[in-house]
Design a protein around this motif. Structure first.
Motif, PDB file in Angstrom:
ATOM      1  N   ILE A 132       3.198   3.357  -4.625  1.00 55.50           N
ATOM      2  CA  ILE A 132       2.690   2.119  -5.430  1.00 55.50           C
ATOM      3  C   ILE A 132       1.925   0.917  -4.833  1.00 55.50           C
ATOM      4  O   ILE A 132       0.880   0.320  -5.036  1.00 55.50           O
ATOM      5  N   ASN A 185       3.025  -1.593 -11.425  1.00 61.92           N
ATOM      6  CA  ASN A 185       1.683  -0.974 -11.316  1.00 61.92           C
ATOM      7  C   ASN A 185       0.728  -2.134 -11.554  1.00 61.92           C
ATOM      8  O   ASN A 185       0.985  -3.197 -12.251  1.00 61.92           O
ATOM      9  N   THR A 189      -6.814   0.092 -14.416  1.00 58.05           N
ATOM     10  CA  THR A 189      -7.479   0.950 -13.429  1.00 58.05           C
ATOM     11  C   THR A 189      -8.793   0.532 -13.130  1.00 58.05           C
ATOM     12  O   THR A 189      -9.356   0.082 -14.163  1.00 58.05           O
ATOM     13  N   HIS A 220      -1.353  -3.001  -5.179  1.00 63.48           N
ATOM     14  CA  HIS A 220      -0.722  -2.383  -6.232  1.00 63.48           C
ATOM     15  C   HIS A 220      -1.545  -1.298  -6.812  1.00 63.48           C
ATOM     16  O   HIS A 220      -2.606  -1.576  -7.265  1.00 63.48           O
ATOM     17  N   ASN A 221      -1.297   0.155  -6.768  1.00 64.54           N
ATOM     18  CA  ASN A 221      -2.122   0.998  -7.470  1.00 64.54           C
ATOM     19  C   ASN A 221      -1.832   1.103  -8.962  1.00 64.54           C
ATOM     20  O   ASN A 221      -0.815   0.515  -9.299  1.00 64.54           O
ATOM     21  N   ARG A 222      -2.811   1.641  -9.623  1.00 68.60           N
ATOM     22  CA  ARG A 222      -2.396   1.690 -11.236  1.00 68.60           C
ATOM     23  C   ARG A 222      -1.183   2.727 -11.518  1.00 68.60           C
ATOM     24  O   ARG A 222      -0.603   2.521 -12.529  1.00 68.60           O
ATOM     25  N   ASP A 223      -0.961   3.580 -10.495  1.00 70.35           N
ATOM     26  CA  ASP A 223       0.141   4.763 -10.833  1.00 70.35           C
ATOM     27  C   ASP A 223       0.183   5.698  -9.785  1.00 70.35           C
ATOM     28  O   ASP A 223      -0.636   5.620  -8.918  1.00 70.35           O
ATOM     29  N   SER A 226      -2.944   7.931  -8.965  1.00 68.13           N
ATOM     30  CA  SER A 226      -4.201   7.616  -8.559  1.00 68.13           C
ATOM     31  C   SER A 226      -5.003   8.016  -7.164  1.00 68.13           C
ATOM     32  O   SER A 226      -4.227   8.554  -6.184  1.00 68.13           O
TER      33      SER A 226
END
Length: 850
Positions: A132, A185, A189, A220-223, A226
């Motif tokens: 993440i 998260n 997006t 941080h990625n959205r989930d 991704s």
């Protein structure tokens, strides 16, 4: 033959070990992932899965090296240290300079995976459950004495970020509020063009310390599913407030935006502006050579001896065959209207030149010529000179209305290459030119002349972005200039084709290039990408490449409120004014003229909507007079059924064929309502003394309405009325001045006329034997009195507007007393009124200063 995954794995491993460093800069840059069009969100998992094996293999042997502190400011595409191994730093003080990050890997931004980047980082071993959070740091050496009060952090983030300075959070972007951990998260997006946009946050100077500061960023990625992640950030002084356009001062670029609208049968411009229509399709040339062709395009105002009131317009005609007209014109200052003196067409149809075709945009040189651009590449060499006849830039001398002859006879600018030419701008060095192709390669070109002021020989380059574009946004800010052969006739005839094979970037319709007077950067309109890009030219390379404006909607402040308006397509002509406002003319969408302030950034827009073209028309070829009071542009191919409207001449005009429009602030174009002002020949008078009033109103009034409090007559409509006052007192005077355009606001001068009792009434007598000399004076004046000693003397001086500008007090000493006054510091040549009060006596006297 298909390569096995093992072969690809070995290839990536060998690449990883091939990174060689010199100081802190890799001599061989990490390979970028192949550029892909952005997939819809539903395809992100598939994208990640396809790349998972290659990606993790490539990261196994990533090299690490220590970065020395950067020097402020920090640019885009800088080197960053990063940690991408899935470790949580929630309980680690990694955000401060004392933390040892020498074991972290380093690479040039943008860093990430899944899309084009300079440095590929890891998402972990499982493409379905990616890390993440990734961590990035860079130390910056800052001298606080040389930093602005506010600092811009321009952040590119996919998806969310938290940014720290010396361990303290300074802002977060697209992240939830509250505590953030390694597994938090991003809030939403990020997709498409937003992945490559920089979002600007201002941080106060007080956030920094003198010396080395650590900038730390969590991305941080959205989930975990991704398909991509990306990071870059620049840090620099906030925009210099002294360069912000000050609209407290009158300027053509200061106006209230029109309301967004579909096209109507009339031209719509701001309420502060006025227009005049001239030089229409079908008008007769004054030299008797025929009528003016249509499809007016680029026009160039070329001043006579630098004048903003007398010049020539070079007007392109985008026909097949094409043409150029030369119009001599001047400003009639008495009427504040432009007058056409002569008009003729340029001879572009002779043995040397053969023909011209689709004369679209062009440019203006600093040595007083114009350049017309042929936006066509029709084949043929009719005169057998070795050059294809069409597809060139052509330089025109407006004085002779002929193509420039550099000693070899008339010729087109062969060395600059043949292509679908749209435009050209000449830099201040008189050697460097920037231009683009609308069609063919769709590239941006640079020409560097061998000799200043002579464009017949030089070197051509084409611009290549290092990481290209994704969703019409640049993946990085760097580019290089690739030299294009142009020494032989074959080279020049096929220059655009060769440039394409050399890797020039396709911008899908380069409509115009211009150079900002504020930052010196090169701006160009990419029509098919709905954007205006800009960059800094460094010679062999370019940097700071970015989208300046376009590709989104903007808040527009109108007279009736704020509205959101899409930028739209058809980015066409660009022109800067002296304040750095960018005027963008649109030949698609709703065919607007937009104005973009120099301090505009995409995350803090400063965009205005100037005008809407009449039905069927597009605006082209905006040009300004040197004082930037007047702008000229073409209205191309309007509907023949467009209805009449009033222009600055006061006449009803129809914009129903291609025409030139000149516009300005309303006060500078055509008749205006007067601004009332006046003067009385005496401000202090005795009862029954005659006072004469003189009108000083501007804008040529033709009627007047005076009101004289306490006077006879009490009102008047004369231009210079005479009035008597029968009763002692202090009285107001009011004037309204009018002409055919309208009436002024009423101007009242309060307590303007002072009427004193006539000598001999109630024991009061006037002053006698008072002498003022010299009169006229240059500033020093003597007032000579003959009064008994011991009286109080008050001397008051008023200007012709009735304002007290000087006073002094004395005592009389008897006959022949002299009082010296010095009015030298009072501005200019004007009439003053001196009022003397000696005891209970008074008098008023006129004085001329010159």
């Amino acid at each position: 033959m298909k390569k096995s995954l093992l072969s690809l794995s070995l290839l990536f491993s060998m690449w990883s070990f091939a990174v060689v460093v010199s100081g802190n800069v890799p001599l061989f840059k990490p390979m970028s992932a192949p550029t892909e069009a952005k997939a819809p969100e539903t395809n992100k998992v598939k994208k990640a899965a396809n790349k998972a094996v290659l990606h993790t293999t490539a990261k196994v042997n990533a090299a690490a090296f220590t970065l020395d502190p950067a020097t402020y400011p920090l640019g885009k595409d800088s080197q960053w240290s990063y940690l991408d191994n899935g470790t949580s730093l929630d309980a680690v003080a990694w955000k401060v300079a004392s933390y040892d990050n020498t074991a972290w890997a380093s690479g040039a931004a943008p860093l990430g995976y899944g899309d084009a980047q300079n440095t590929l980082i890891s998402f972990g071993p499982d493409s379905g459950n990616k890390y993440i959070t990734s961590y990035f740091t860079r130390d910056i050496n800052i001298d606080l004495a040389n930093v602005a009060e506010f600092v811009d952090f321009g952040l590119k983030r996919d998806d969310g970020a938290v940014v720290y300075v010396n361990g303290v959070e300074v802002f977060r972007d697209n992240m939830p509020t509250g505590a953030v951990t390694y597994l938090t998260n991003a809030a939403s997006t990020i997709n498409d063009a937003d992945e490559n946009r920089y979002y600007v946050h201002q941080v106060p100077k007080t956030a920094f310390t003198q010396g080395v500061n650590r900038i730390a960023v969590e991305i941080h990625n959205r989930d975990g599913q991704s398909s991509d992640l990306k990071f870059d950030m620049y840090i620099q002084d906030a925009f210099d407030s002294s360069l912000v356009v000050n609209c407290d001062e009158e300027h053509l670029g200061c106006f209230t935006s029109i309301n967004p609208t579909a096209q109507t049968p009339n031209l719509i411009i701001p309420q502060e502006h006025r227009f005049q229509l001239m030089f229409k399709e079908g008008d007769a040339y004054t030299d008797g050579s025929g009528t003016v062709p249509g499809l007016h395009d680029f026009c160039a105002y070329l001043p006579v001896d630098g004048s903003s009131k007398e010049g020539r317009l070079a007007v392109n005609h985008e026909n097949n065959p094409g043409g150029v007209s030369i119009v001599n014109l001047h400003l009639d200052t008495a009427q504040s209207l432009w007058s056409l003196d002569t008009s003729e067409k340029v001879d572009l149809y002779n043995t040397a030149l053969v023909t011209t075709n689709r004369n679209c945009s062009g440019g203006i040189t600093h040595w007083g010529t114009s350049i017309t651009a042929e936006e066509a590449t029709a084949a043929g060499d009719v005169n057998g000179d070795g050059y294809q006849d069409v597809g060139w830039l052509v330089e025109i001398d407006p004085v002779t209305a002929a193509v420039k002859d550099y000693g070899n006879g008339q010729e087109k600018l062969w060395a600059m290459g043949r292509m679908n030419h749209e435009n050209v701008v000449v830099a201040a060095d008189n050697k460097t030119c920037y231009y683009g192709e609308d069609g063919g390669t769709h590239c941006v070109y640079k020409f560097v002349a061998d000799t200043a002021g002579d464009l017949t020989s030089g070197t051509v380059y084409v611009l290549k972005l290092n990481l290209g574009l994704s969703n019409d946004e640049p993946n990085s800010s760097t580019a290089e200039w690739i030299q294009v052969p142009n020494t032989t006739q074959a080279d020049r005839n096929n220059l655009n084709t060769v440039a394409g094979t050399l890797g020039g970037t396709n911008f899908n319709g380069v409509e115009d290039c211009d150079i900002s007077p504020i930052d010196g950067k090169i701006y160009f309109a990419a029509k098919g990408r709905n954007r205006v890009y800009r960059f800094k030219d460094n010679g062999t390379t370019a940097s700071e490449f970015e989208t300046f404006v376009g590709g989104m909607s903007y808040p527009i402040e109108t007279a009736t409120g704020t509205v959101s308006e899409p930028w739209g397509d058809g980015n066409d002509n660009l022109t800067f004014d002296d304040k750095g406002n960018l005027w963008m003319l649109q030949d698609g969408g709703l065919n607007y003229i937009w104005v973009v302030r120099p301090d505009h950034v995409q995350s803090a827009p400063k965009v205005l909507l100037h005008s809407s073209m009449p039905a069927g028309a597009e605006p082209t070829g905006l040009t300004f007079t040197p004082d930037f009071k007047y702008g000229f542009f073409s209205v191309q191919h309007p509907n023949g059924s467009n209805t009449p409207q009033t222009d600055a001449t006061g006449a009803e005009v129809s914009i129903n064929s291609s025409s030139i429009v000149v516009f300005s602030l309303a006060k500078d174009l055509g008749a205006n309502a007067p601004m009332a002002d006046f003067l009385a020949d005496d401000l202090t008078v005795n009862t029954n003394q005659v006072v004469t009033f003189t009108d000083l109103s501007t804008n040529t009034p033709t009627s007047w309405l005076w009101t004289f409090e306490g006077g006879t007559p009490a009102t008047s409509t004369a231009a210079a009325p005479t009035v008597t006052y029968a009763t002692a007192g202090t009285y107001n005077v009011t004037l309204v001045a009018s002409n055919t355009t309208g009436s002024s606001e009423a101007v009242t001068k309060s307590d303007y006329i002072v009427v004193e009792q006539t000598a001999g009434v109630d024991g009061v007598t006037g002053l006698n034997n008072v002498t003022l000399y010299p009169n006229p004076t240059k500033g020093n004046i003597t007032v000579e009195l003959n009064e008994e000693a011991g009286q109080k003397v008050v001397v008051e001086v008023y200007d012709f507007l009735g304002r007290k500008v000087y006073n002094t007090e004395n005592q009389t000493t008897g006959a022949g007393q002299k009082i010296e006054l010095n009015l030298a510091n009072l501005m200019g040549d004007q009439v003053f009124f001196i009022k003397l009060n000696v005891g209970d006596k008074s008098g008023s006297y006129k004085l001329v200063k010159n």
